[in-house]
Design a protein around this motif. Structure first.
Motif: not given
Length: 88
Positions: A16-19, A62-72, A80-88
Motif C-alpha cells: 500500500v503506497g501513495v502515487v 497523483v496523491g491517491d492511496k493505492v494497493r499494488i500486487t506483484e505480477t510477472k 507490479w499491477v494496480l489492484a485498487e484505489v483505496l482513497s483519493h
C-alpha cells in the motif's frame, strides 16, 4: 503502511503506497514506506521505495492511496499491477 509478506509459493506480495507520478502511459509510480528496525540500534526507521505499477485504465491520480500486487514482469522495471484505489 507496511503489510506483512510471506514467501509461500502461489501468494503474491502486495503493498500500500501513495502515487507520486502518472506521467507515463499506463504506468504509475508508487512510493512505499516501510517501518523497519535499524540493524544495529533497533530503532524503528522509515525506508521508502518506489515501484512502477501497471495501470491499464488510468484510474489512479497523483496523491491517491493505492494497493499494488506483484505480477510477472511487464517491462524492464515494471512487475507490479494496480489492484485498487483505496482513497483519493
Amino acid at each position: 503502511m507496511s503489510e506483512s509478506t510471506t514467501n509461500k509459493p502461489g501468494l503474491r506480495k502486495s503493498r500500500v503506497g501513495v502515487v507520486v507520478s502518472t506521467k507515463m502511459d499506463k504506468t504509475i509510480v508508487v512510493e512505499y514506506v516501510a517501518r523497519v528496525p535499524h540493524p544495529r540500534f533497533k530503532k524503528i526507521v522509515k525506508r521508502t521505495k518506489k515501484f512502477y505499477a501497471h495501470d491499464e485504465e488510468g484510474q489512479a491520480a497523483v496523491g491517491d492511496k493505492v494497493r499494488i500486487t506483484e505480477t510477472k514482469p511487464i517491462s524492464k522495471k515494471k512487475c507490479w499491477v494496480l489492484a485498487e484505489v483505496l482513497s483519493h
